[in-house]
Design a protein around this motif. Structure first.
Motif, mmCIF file in Angstrom:
data_model
loop_
_atom_site.group_PDB
_atom_site.id
_atom_site.type_symbol
_atom_site.label_atom_id
_atom_site.label_comp_id
_atom_site.label_asym_id
_atom_site.label_seq_id
_atom_site.Cartn_x
_atom_site.Cartn_y
_atom_site.Cartn_z
ATOM 1 N N ALA A 34 -20.106 62.964 -54.660
ATOM 2 C CA ALA A 34 -21.566 63.125 -54.716
ATOM 3 C C ALA A 34 -23.221 61.767 -53.620
ATOM 4 O O ALA A 34 -23.257 62.639 -53.669
ATOM 5 N N LEU A 35 -22.104 61.186 -53.639
ATOM 6 C CA LEU A 35 -22.361 59.953 -52.483
ATOM 7 C C LEU A 35 -21.827 60.978 -50.733
ATOM 8 O O LEU A 35 -23.099 61.658 -50.064
ATOM 9 N N ARG A 51 -28.437 43.467 -39.254
ATOM 10 C CA ARG A 51 -28.252 42.326 -40.959
ATOM 11 C C ARG A 51 -27.915 43.214 -42.066
ATOM 12 O O ARG A 51 -27.170 42.720 -42.422
ATOM 13 N N GLU A 52 -29.242 43.907 -42.448
ATOM 14 C CA GLU A 52 -29.154 44.600 -43.708
ATOM 15 C C GLU A 52 -28.326 45.661 -43.438
ATOM 16 O O GLU A 52 -27.215 46.207 -44.565
ATOM 17 N N GLU A 53 -27.677 46.290 -42.565
ATOM 18 C CA GLU A 53 -26.400 47.355 -42.428
ATOM 19 C C GLU A 53 -24.786 47.000 -42.428
ATOM 20 O O GLU A 53 -24.569 47.518 -43.477
ATOM 21 N N ARG A 54 -24.784 45.775 -42.504
ATOM 22 C CA ARG A 54 -23.895 44.798 -42.279
ATOM 23 C C ARG A 54 -23.738 44.389 -43.815
ATOM 24 O O ARG A 54 -23.011 44.297 -44.667
ATOM 25 N N ARG A 55 -24.891 43.535 -44.408
ATOM 26 C CA ARG A 55 -24.450 43.337 -45.850
ATOM 27 C C ARG A 55 -24.158 44.882 -46.696
ATOM 28 O O ARG A 55 -23.721 44.791 -47.343
ATOM 29 N N TRP A 60 -20.283 47.542 -49.763
ATOM 30 C CA TRP A 60 -19.249 49.177 -50.204
ATOM 31 C C TRP A 60 -17.875 48.509 -50.134
ATOM 32 O O TRP A 60 -16.892 49.338 -50.649
ATOM 33 N N VAL A 61 -16.971 47.925 -48.700
ATOM 34 C CA VAL A 61 -16.392 47.585 -49.111
ATOM 35 C C VAL A 61 -15.369 46.436 -50.109
ATOM 36 O O VAL A 61 -14.443 46.428 -50.189
ATOM 37 N N ALA A 67 -12.946 45.736 -55.285
ATOM 38 C CA ALA A 67 -13.242 45.188 -56.750
ATOM 39 C C ALA A 67 -12.742 46.685 -57.752
ATOM 40 O O ALA A 67 -12.207 46.673 -58.421
ATOM 41 N N LEU A 68 -13.209 47.669 -57.508
ATOM 42 C CA LEU A 68 -12.472 49.085 -58.425
ATOM 43 C C LEU A 68 -10.765 49.107 -58.122
ATOM 44 O O LEU A 68 -10.891 49.193 -58.760
#
Length: 318
Positions: A34-35, A51-55, A60-61, A67-68
């Motif tokens: 889906a993504l 900075r927003e891109e890195r966040r 996602w990482v 975590a998943l």
């Protein structure tokens, strides 16, 4: 013989764990797809600072990459660990103990006797009590095999020189197929094990029939003499006269114990059903039916002699 038709507690727990793993895998795969499609349909990405891109990348990482997987592994351990522990033999809890020894390409099954009792030995047939745990002690004499009764669960490698154990239980009486689950040579496919679960009383009676020293029966003098000359160096028949055994043929090949062969459901580890004339047919054609098996061809023995040996062996029952 399907794992989808579980007939024991271990198999049933493994069945549901397998379905849970499949469900999670399908859900994760659908999410990834889906993504992936979303990235193609998105027209223009919203303007973001570096900075927003890195966040976003860090989220996602941490979420998808750490975590998943960690949550999935913990959930798997929570449900799988008790299942695995349930297949571990516990010491001195009275469970029935059966020893299974793998050979290329047949199964030796031993029922250890109590103090002073003889072991009961059979081949390519495993009889066990139903409704109670059974501890199987496993090993191999030549290459790596694997013990697997799909409907009862578990699968355990059988390694030469080492012993491993697995505890299995059949819910109720029945017949279950088993198969070597590790490629072990040319006749790996023809290494089937006939498994029967009996009520405790029937199991005790089956075992008691075989516990006394068996005998080779009366008559068939010529067949017994031929067996001693051509077969007894590799095969055992309980009570067979030692003076008939041709000592010159002794070697390191170990064949199945034939003491109760007449009562077994199949020949050659599932190659032929046991019926009248089947043993004689097997003796004449075994290298065609199961090429490469370690029993030499009997081209030097006349047909009448092989038929006589087969007719006598068919009478060997408790």
């Amino acid at each position: 013989m399907s794992i989808l038709d579980a007939a024991g507690s271990a198999a049933r727990q493994q069945f549901w764990i397998w379905w849970a793993m499949l469900g999670v895998a399908v859900a994760v795969s659908l999410g990834v797809y889906a993504l992936w499609f979303y990235t193609f349909r998105r027209r223009e990405p919203p303007p973001r600072t570096p900075r927003e891109e890195r966040r976003i990348m860090l989220r996602w990482v941490l979420g998808g990459g750490i975590a998943l997987p960690v949550a999935s592994i913990i959930a798997l351990l929570v449900f799988a660990a008790p299942t695995g522990r349930g297949m571990l033999p516990l010491p001195d809890d009275g469970a029935e103990r059966i020893e299974v020894i793998a050979h290329q390409w047949w199964w030796e099954v031993r029922y250890p006797g109590e103090e002073g009792e003889r072991d009961v030995v059979t081949a390519n047939r495993l009889v066990m009590p139903a409704g109670e745990p059974v501890d199987f002690r496993l090993t191999s004499t030549d290459v790596i095999h694997a013990f697997w009764i799909p409907r009862l669960g578990g699968k355990r490698d059988m390694i030469p020189g080492r012993y491993s154990s697995v505890r299995l239980e059949a819910d109720s009486p029945g017949v279950f197929g088993a198969q070597c689950a590790e490629y072990c040579g040319a006749q790996h496919t023809h290494m089937l094990l006939h498994v029967e679960a009996l009520e405790r009383g029937d199991y005790d009676a089956w075992l008691a029939e075989r516990r006394p020293p068996p005998g080779p029966g009366e008559g068939f003098a010529e067949a017994k003499e031929a067996f001693g000359e051509h077969c007894a160096a590799c095969h055992t028949v309980g009570g067979f006269a030692e003076e008939l055994v041709d000592d010159d043929l002794e070697h390191d090949i170990r064949g199945p114990d034939l003491s109760d062969i007449g009562s077994r459901p199949t020949l050659g580890a599932g190659v032929l059903p046991m019926e009248e004339g089947a043993i004689a047919y097997w003796l004449q054609h075994h290298q065609t039916l199961k090429p490469g098996n370690r029993m030499p061809a009997h081209d030097h023995i006349d047909t009448e002699t092989l038929q006589a040996i087969g007719a006598w062996l068919e009478t060997l029952e408790p």
